[in-house]
Design a protein around this motif. Structure first.
Motif, short mmCIF file in Angstrom:
data_model
loop_
_atom_site.label_atom_id
_atom_site.label_comp_id
_atom_site.label_asym_id
_atom_site.label_seq_id
_atom_site.Cartn_x
_atom_site.Cartn_y
_atom_site.Cartn_z
N HIS A 11 0.60 -1.26 0.04
CA HIS A 11 -0.28 0.08 0.08
C HIS A 11 1.11 1.28 -0.33
CE1 HIS A 11 -3.60 2.62 0.78
NE2 HIS A 11 -2.92 3.01 2.09
N LYS A 12 0.73 2.21 -1.07
CA LYS A 12 1.27 3.26 -1.20
C LYS A 12 3.40 3.23 -1.07
CE LYS A 12 -2.08 6.53 0.65
NZ LYS A 12 -1.88 7.47 1.37
N THR A 13 3.38 2.36 -1.59
CA THR A 13 4.73 1.36 -2.18
C THR A 13 5.28 0.60 -3.47
OG1 THR A 13 4.68 1.70 0.71
CG2 THR A 13 7.13 0.32 -0.46
N ILE A 14 6.06 1.19 -4.05
CA ILE A 14 6.96 0.50 -5.31
C ILE A 14 7.97 0.13 -4.95
CG2 ILE A 14 5.03 1.70 -6.65
CD1 ILE A 14 6.61 4.03 -7.54
N VAL A 15 8.08 -0.68 -5.86
CA VAL A 15 9.78 -1.01 -5.35
C VAL A 15 10.25 -1.04 -7.35
CG1 VAL A 15 11.26 -3.28 -5.69
CG2 VAL A 15 9.81 -3.06 -3.74
N VAL A 16 11.36 -0.55 -7.12
CA VAL A 16 11.41 0.01 -8.95
C VAL A 16 13.36 -0.10 -9.14
CG1 VAL A 16 12.20 1.96 -10.78
CG2 VAL A 16 10.59 2.32 -8.39
N GLU A 17 13.16 -0.73 -10.33
CA GLU A 17 14.91 -1.20 -10.15
C GLU A 17 15.19 -0.20 -11.35
OE1 GLU A 17 16.13 -5.97 -11.50
OE2 GLU A 17 15.31 -5.36 -12.48
N VAL A 18 16.33 -0.31 -10.95
CA VAL A 18 17.29 1.34 -11.28
C VAL A 18 18.47 0.35 -12.19
CG1 VAL A 18 19.12 3.08 -11.48
CG2 VAL A 18 16.39 3.08 -10.59
N VAL A 19 19.10 0.54 -13.35
CA VAL A 19 19.85 -0.63 -14.25
C VAL A 19 20.87 1.11 -14.42
CG1 VAL A 19 20.59 -1.69 -15.97
CG2 VAL A 19 17.91 -2.06 -15.16
N ARG A 20 22.74 0.54 -13.72
CA ARG A 20 23.13 1.43 -14.35
C ARG A 20 23.91 0.74 -15.57
NH1 ARG A 20 23.56 3.10 -8.74
NH2 ARG A 20 22.31 5.09 -8.60
N ASP A 34 22.20 -3.33 -11.49
CA ASP A 34 21.04 -3.26 -10.97
C ASP A 34 20.79 -2.74 -9.72
OD1 ASP A 34 20.87 -5.49 -10.78
OD2 ASP A 34 19.30 -6.46 -11.48
N LYS A 35 20.32 -2.17 -9.11
CA LYS A 35 19.83 -2.04 -7.89
C LYS A 35 18.30 -1.22 -7.74
CE LYS A 35 20.70 0.19 -3.52
NZ LYS A 35 22.04 0.75 -3.16
N LYS A 36 17.50 -2.54 -6.47
CA LYS A 36 15.98 -1.82 -6.04
C LYS A 36 16.46 -1.12 -5.03
CE LYS A 36 14.67 -6.12 -8.05
NZ LYS A 36 13.96 -7.41 -7.69
N PHE A 37 15.62 0.08 -4.98
CA PHE A 37 14.61 0.52 -4.44
C PHE A 37 13.47 0.98 -4.04
CE2 PHE A 37 18.23 2.48 -6.98
CZ PHE A 37 19.01 2.78 -6.01
N TYR A 38 13.13 1.20 -3.05
CA TYR A 38 11.80 1.68 -3.03
C TYR A 38 11.36 2.86 -2.58
CZ TYR A 38 11.39 -3.19 -0.74
OH TYR A 38 11.62 -4.93 -0.31
N ALA A 39 10.33 2.98 -3.14
CA ALA A 39 9.78 4.37 -2.85
C ALA A 39 8.37 4.62 -2.52
CB ALA A 39 9.36 5.13 -4.51
N HIS A 40 8.26 5.29 -2.07
CA HIS A 40 6.43 6.43 -2.01
C HIS A 40 5.68 6.85 -2.97
CE1 HIS A 40 3.52 7.12 1.54
NE2 HIS A 40 3.08 8.00 0.78
N ASP A 41 4.73 6.09 -3.57
CA ASP A 41 3.68 6.30 -3.86
C ASP A 41 2.42 7.01 -3.64
OD1 ASP A 41 1.89 6.40 -7.01
OD2 ASP A 41 2.64 4.66 -7.14
N GLU A 42 1.84 7.98 -3.28
CA GLU A 42 0.93 8.31 -2.35
C GLU A 42 -0.24 8.07 -3.14
OE1 GLU A 42 -0.76 10.34 0.97
OE2 GLU A 42 1.30 9.99 0.41
N LYS A 43 -0.47 8.42 -4.41
CA LYS A 43 -1.67 8.12 -5.07
C LYS A 43 -1.61 6.72 -5.32
CE LYS A 43 -2.55 12.73 -6.19
NZ LYS A 43 -2.11 13.30 -7.68
N ASN A 44 -0.73 5.70 -5.87
CA ASN A 44 -1.07 4.37 -5.80
C ASN A 44 -1.38 4.27 -7.38
OD1 ASN A 44 0.04 2.33 -3.68
ND2 ASN A 44 -2.99 3.09 -2.92
N GLU A 45 -0.71 4.60 -7.90
CA GLU A 45 -0.94 5.12 -9.20
C GLU A 45 0.20 4.77 -10.38
OE1 GLU A 45 -1.60 9.19 -9.71
OE2 GLU A 45 0.97 9.35 -9.70
N ALA A 46 1.20 4.24 -9.57
CA ALA A 46 2.47 3.22 -10.58
C ALA A 46 1.39 1.55 -10.05
CB ALA A 46 3.66 3.80 -10.16
#
Length: 93
Positions: A11-20, A34-46
């Motif tokens: 809920h209100k959290t997404i996991v984003v994988e960034v590839v360098r 690659d590295k995974k980051f946890y990010a806040h998604d206030e509206k659950n739109e992603a």
């Protein structure tokens, strides 16, 4: 920081994988990390597969240090449909 959403089950959290990608200093081959980051998604739109831009923020939880800034590109996959309302029984009568 730009990456692809790999999970939005929380809920209100997404996991984003960034590839360098970077050339190896000795072999000169392109190596991707690659590295995974946890990010806040206030509206659950992603959704999974979206390409998003993150911005750094204060610590929001144990793992969340990023906030969703914008959705760069949406995925072409449709979200999973809700439970189907079927008039048939469990056997398929």
């Amino acid at each position: 920081m730009v990456g692809e959403v790999v999970s939005n089950r929380m809920h209100k959290t997404i996991v984003v994988e960034v590839v360098r990608k970077k050339a190896h200093p000795f072999y000169f081959r392109v190596v991707s990390k690659d590295k995974k980051f946890y990010a806040h998604d206030e509206k659950n739109e992603a959704h999974v597969g979206d390409v998003v831009r993150l911005e750094e923020s204060r610590p929001l939880s144990k793992l969340k240090r990023w906030r969703l800034k914008e959705i760069v590109r949406r995925t072409t996959l449709a979200p999973e449909p809700a439970a189907k309302d079927s008039k048939k029984g469990p056997i398929g009568d």
